[in-house]
Design an enzyme around this catalytic site. Sequence first.
Site, PDB file in Angstrom:
ATOM      1  N   HIS A   1      39.679  31.275  39.653  1.00  0.00           N
ATOM      2  CA  HIS A   1      39.807  32.298  40.699  1.00  0.00           C
ATOM      3  C   HIS A   1      40.420  31.689  41.949  1.00  0.00           C
ATOM      4  CE1 HIS A   1      36.792  33.886  37.933  1.00  0.00           C
ATOM      5  NE2 HIS A   1      37.174  35.085  38.326  1.00  0.00           N
TER       6      HIS A   1
ATOM      7  N   ASP B   1      42.308  34.654  38.924  1.00  0.00           N
ATOM      8  CA  ASP B   1      41.924  36.057  39.089  1.00  0.00           C
ATOM      9  C   ASP B   1      41.457  36.388  40.509  1.00  0.00           C
ATOM     10  OD1 ASP B   1      42.310  35.977  36.383  1.00  0.00           O
ATOM     11  OD2 ASP B   1      40.385  36.895  35.865  1.00  0.00           O
ATOM     12  N   ASP B   2      41.449  37.673  40.781  1.00  0.00           N
ATOM     13  CA  ASP B   2      40.778  38.297  41.943  1.00  0.00           C
ATOM     14  C   ASP B   2      41.548  38.198  43.254  1.00  0.00           C
ATOM     15  OD1 ASP B   2      38.885  38.609  39.991  1.00  0.00           O
ATOM     16  OD2 ASP B   2      37.205  37.790  41.125  1.00  0.00           O
TER      17      ASP B   2
HETATM   18 NI    NI Z   1      37.701  39.046  38.289  1.00  0.00          NI
END
Ligand code: NI
Length: 480
Positions: A446, A304-305
Amino acid sequence: MRKSSLFPSLVLLGSLSLTAACSSGVPASPGSEPGDGPAGSSPANGGHTVDPARIRGLEIVTDSSEHGACRYAASYPAVPGAERMTSAMQKDVEQRVDTFRTGSCEGDAAAEGSAELNISYEFLAASGDVLGVRLTTRDGSAAGSGLSNSTYWYDGEDQAARTALDLVDEASQDDFVSALKEKLKSREGVDAASLDGILDDPANRTAVVDDMVFTADGGLTATFDRGEVGVPAADQYVVTFPKTAVAPWLSDFGKRVQRQTGRPSGGLDLGATHEPEPSVPVETASEDDTTDCAQVTCIALTFDDGPAAPETATLLTYLARYKARATFFTVGQNVAAHPELVRAESDAGHEIGNHSWNHPDLTGLTPDEVRSQLERTSTAIEAATGKAPTLFRPPYGAVNDTVKAATTLSPVLWDVDTEDWKHRDAAKVARTVIDKAKPNDVVLMHDIHPTSVAAVPEILRTLTERGFHFVTVSRLRAAL
Ligand code: NI
């Protein structure tokens, strides 16, 4: 906090990790109505946009949590040559994040899990020898609306960071402030007498008049955060002067910013001595993934991100080595800054999901704001890859019926939470995944953290030995 070329994956272990990315197509928004939506979601500025994907060597510094009891996401850009301006943003952002984490993520406050901090950026100008960035902060732990804006400027000619007030010539600042006061004092909620106290003190003046941008037609807009110059209930105040009015006040730097805002010259040259070349892996999927998770043991790694440079590129090379597929839940403002990385993810056979534009808790937004967050991101993903996403992961895993009703994207949560954003420890991340992995699990990591990327080879090696196949979320779901 700058990266070291000697130890690329070992630096940045402080509170902020330097990641690459940024927002492309993020329109500068001098003339926008403040407070009318989630940060970064309200384009304006007469159609003029700054495309961050064109800023060479751009990196985005991102820090975020993925936890309901400590919800924060902060990013700001690091542009080669403008290190002094980056330092100013870093100082302000780190201070806000530290204050928030201390007050809202520890002890009893964390258990309540109510507050959220979001800091996002947009480029106001990035051409010629001027650079301008606005940081928008929404702090749910602060009094009032918790919304505040600051603009940061960089003057490549003098190699100096500039404040908003530096757009005005020093000799004209008293005249300018008098004109500001004149415009403000008739506004509801403003006490004319207290304005003198707020704006006459030079130090206070710089702190209060900290958000100024030019409009596309050369006017100058100053925005005051809630409570700065009026009663808190009155919300923000926006004052705009037309081009003719501001002409006698502007500094030489202000004139250059005005010119570059209205008619950008194209390239940005801040005299940087070093601009990192983005390395983009060129792996391409040799064939469609036909893994049948009803027949073999599958697991879906999700990241993610991002995307983030150079972390995402490094991760792609690790995944390719094991012919592993993964799913990337990308943040729109980072997709816009690094479309080449998202394209590389897609070309290598990975799945791209939507993780909102700038990582707010979607359950705190109106349906229109949720739509804006997701649609703007899907558009950026499709522009980069040619394919629209079908999955989204709500920031902090926070989703409700309102959010679901606002989108046709299918929500994806997770089974294994590495809490990698908190620990920043590669060995611990690898151990968590290896110890907890069960068939058909979705694993949360992440790719903005070098430590998380560094954990991946060990995860791939060990789980491959145990017979796991690494597939995308959609491939996993097809068999369930
Ligand atoms: Ni996030």
